[in-house]
Design a protein around this motif. Structure first.
Motif, PDB file in Angstrom:
ATOM      1  N   TYR A 150      -3.618   7.149  -2.923  1.00  0.00           N
ATOM      2  CA  TYR A 150      -3.400   5.855  -2.278  1.00  0.00           C
ATOM      3  C   TYR A 150      -3.630   4.744  -3.289  1.00  0.00           C
ATOM      4  O   TYR A 150      -4.579   4.787  -4.069  1.00  0.00           O
ATOM      5  N   TYR A 170      -3.136  -5.531   3.194  1.00  0.00           N
ATOM      6  CA  TYR A 170      -1.838  -5.243   2.592  1.00  0.00           C
ATOM      7  C   TYR A 170      -0.754  -5.840   3.492  1.00  0.00           C
ATOM      8  O   TYR A 170      -0.980  -6.100   4.675  1.00  0.00           O
ATOM      9  N   CYS A 201      -4.504   3.126   4.646  1.00  0.00           N
ATOM     10  CA  CYS A 201      -4.391   1.822   3.999  1.00  0.00           C
ATOM     11  C   CYS A 201      -5.304   0.782   4.652  1.00  0.00           C
ATOM     12  O   CYS A 201      -5.608  -0.250   4.058  1.00  0.00           O
ATOM     13  N   TRP A 227      -3.001   0.266  -4.038  1.00  0.00           N
ATOM     14  CA  TRP A 227      -2.663  -1.078  -3.534  1.00  0.00           C
ATOM     15  C   TRP A 227      -2.172  -1.915  -4.704  1.00  0.00           C
ATOM     16  O   TRP A 227      -2.885  -2.062  -5.712  1.00  0.00           O
ATOM     17  N   TYR A 233       2.764  -4.601   3.143  1.00  0.00           N
ATOM     18  CA  TYR A 233       3.785  -3.593   3.399  1.00  0.00           C
ATOM     19  C   TYR A 233       3.219  -2.217   3.090  1.00  0.00           C
ATOM     20  O   TYR A 233       2.437  -2.054   2.151  1.00  0.00           O
ATOM     21  N   TYR A 234       3.637  -1.258   3.890  1.00  0.00           N
ATOM     22  CA  TYR A 234       3.269   0.134   3.625  1.00  0.00           C
ATOM     23  C   TYR A 234       4.516   0.914   3.227  1.00  0.00           C
ATOM     24  O   TYR A 234       5.595   0.738   3.819  1.00  0.00           O
ATOM     25  N   ASN A 262      -0.125   8.584   4.436  1.00  0.00           N
ATOM     26  CA  ASN A 262      -0.367   8.167   5.818  1.00  0.00           C
ATOM     27  C   ASN A 262      -0.875   6.727   5.825  1.00  0.00           C
ATOM     28  O   ASN A 262      -1.853   6.394   5.154  1.00  0.00           O
ATOM     29  N   GLU A 263      -0.232   5.873   6.622  1.00  0.00           N
ATOM     30  CA  GLU A 263      -0.580   4.445   6.615  1.00  0.00           C
ATOM     31  C   GLU A 263      -2.004   4.205   7.105  1.00  0.00           C
ATOM     32  O   GLU A 263      -2.638   3.223   6.723  1.00  0.00           O
ATOM     33  N   CYS A 278       0.856  -1.185   0.000  1.00  0.00           N
ATOM     34  CA  CYS A 278       0.000   0.000   0.000  1.00  0.00           C
ATOM     35  C   CYS A 278       0.893   1.236   0.000  1.00  0.00           C
ATOM     36  O   CYS A 278       1.804   1.361   0.827  1.00  0.00           O
ATOM     37  N   GLU A 279       0.642   2.138  -0.942  1.00  0.00           N
ATOM     38  CA  GLU A 279       1.420   3.368  -1.051  1.00  0.00           C
ATOM     39  C   GLU A 279       0.541   4.562  -0.730  1.00  0.00           C
ATOM     40  O   GLU A 279      -0.601   4.662  -1.198  1.00  0.00           O
ATOM     41  N   GLY A 283       5.784   5.056   1.785  1.00  0.00           N
ATOM     42  CA  GLY A 283       5.381   6.429   1.527  1.00  0.00           C
ATOM     43  C   GLY A 283       5.278   6.705   0.037  1.00  0.00           C
ATOM     44  O   GLY A 283       5.520   5.831  -0.810  1.00  0.00           O
TER      45      GLY A 283
END
Length: 316
Positions: A309, A271, A266, A311, A273-274, A262-263, A258-259, A276
């Motif tokens: 954001y 997901y 997400c 995914w 991994y997060y 702010n996490e 997930c990009e 930036g």
């Protein structure tokens, strides 16, 4: 018996002697240059002087960058004052950093596992790996071994011989001669599988020593720490058409990134991994270690601060 007949018989005896001395190369699997390229030249370099204190050999076993070698090559490595480098292909090839991952326990098991970056391994042009064979060898069985001689600048050595005796099922003696520096190199059987590591005790007064083999089944604990497998039951004399492909399939990794800025945004969707904003590519490179990566969108991107954001599912 006539002189011509005696001469013919002498030629036949000479031919038989040569065959007995060198074996039957046609019956052995011919290692391709791509397979041999996976044989690593290992050097332990003193950081303060950038000079090699010790040379040895090893071999890459997969795209993840794991390298098997003999404990006698790297067992005395001092990380506080030394670095480990590996080279592939030629004595003048670029050298790459490797870390000491683990060494097998027990006096009869002379093996250690190094790891380098998978992307560095790909940069070195190493993309073909021989299957591993964890079976017992037989007396009189033919083998081929490869490794780098200890003197800097020498080319890769390949030697052939036969197993002559087995010591406590832990070490195999052979008729082959190993040059100093070949320790840790791969030993191939007739099918082309790697069935052991070269073990040779360096002798400052002798450039060659009798080649001995540490069998692969003695280092299975190290292999289990990698994505690779080691076959135990197979016929080394089966026709080449019945043998597996030399390039082993690597286990695939699949994960979702997930990009966003702010996490917390997400959270509604699964997901692994997060990252930036604009950091997806660097995260994929870190996780895939040089493997080819395929990506697909899990769901449509959503608007948000700076970059929105998204995914992404990645397989490599």
């Amino acid at each position: 018996m006539s002189r011509s007949l005696r001469g013919w018989c002498s030629m036949v005896r000479c031919l038989i002697a040569i065959i007995c001395m060198f074996g039957f190369p046609a019956l052995m699997h011919a290692q391709s240059e791509n397979e041999i390229r996976a044989v690593a030249r290992i050097s332990i370099v003193v950081t303060a002087t950038d000079q090699a204190r010790k040379y040895g050999s090893g071999f890459a076993i997969g795209r993840d960058g794991f390298i098997l070698t003999a404990r006698q090559v790297v067992g005395d490595f001092e990380p506080a004052r030394e670095l480990i480098y590996v080279q592939f292909g030629s004595p003048n090839a670029p050298r790459y950093r490797a870390e000491l991952s683990d060494c097998s326990s027990g006096e009869t098991t002379d093996a250690c596992l190094l790891q380098m970056s998978g992307s560095d391994l790909a940069s070195a042009g190493v993309n073909t790996f021989s299957p591993l064979g964890c079976r017992s060898l037989s007396v009189f069985e033919s083998i081929v071994a490869a490794g780098w001689p200890g003197l800097e600048g020498n080319e890769l050595d390949r030697v052939q011989g036969d197993v002559t005796s087995i010591l406590d099922n832990s070490l195999y003696r052979t008729t082959a001669l190993a040059s100093n520096g070949m320790s840790g190199g791969p030993v191939f059987d007739r099918s082309g599988r790697i069935v052991g590591l070269v073990k040779s005790e360096p002798n400052a007064n002798e450039p060659f020593t009798r080649l001995m083999i540490t069998p692969m089944f003695r280092v299975q604990a190290l292999i289990r720490a990698t994505p690779q497998t080691c076959e135990t039951n197979y016929d080394p004399n089966a026709p080449s058409s019945a043998q597996p492909q030399v390039v082993l399939p690597q286990p695939a990794m699949t994960f979702v990134i997930c990009e966003g800025q702010n996490e917390v945004r997400c959270g509604p969707y699964p997901y692994d991994y997060y990252v930036g904003c604009y950091q997806v590519d660097s995260k994929i490179a870190e996780l895939c270690r040089g493997r080819p990566a395929q990506r697909s969108s899990v769901r449509p991107s959503e608007g948000g601060n700076r970059c929105g954001y998204g995914w992404v599912r990645v397989s490599c």
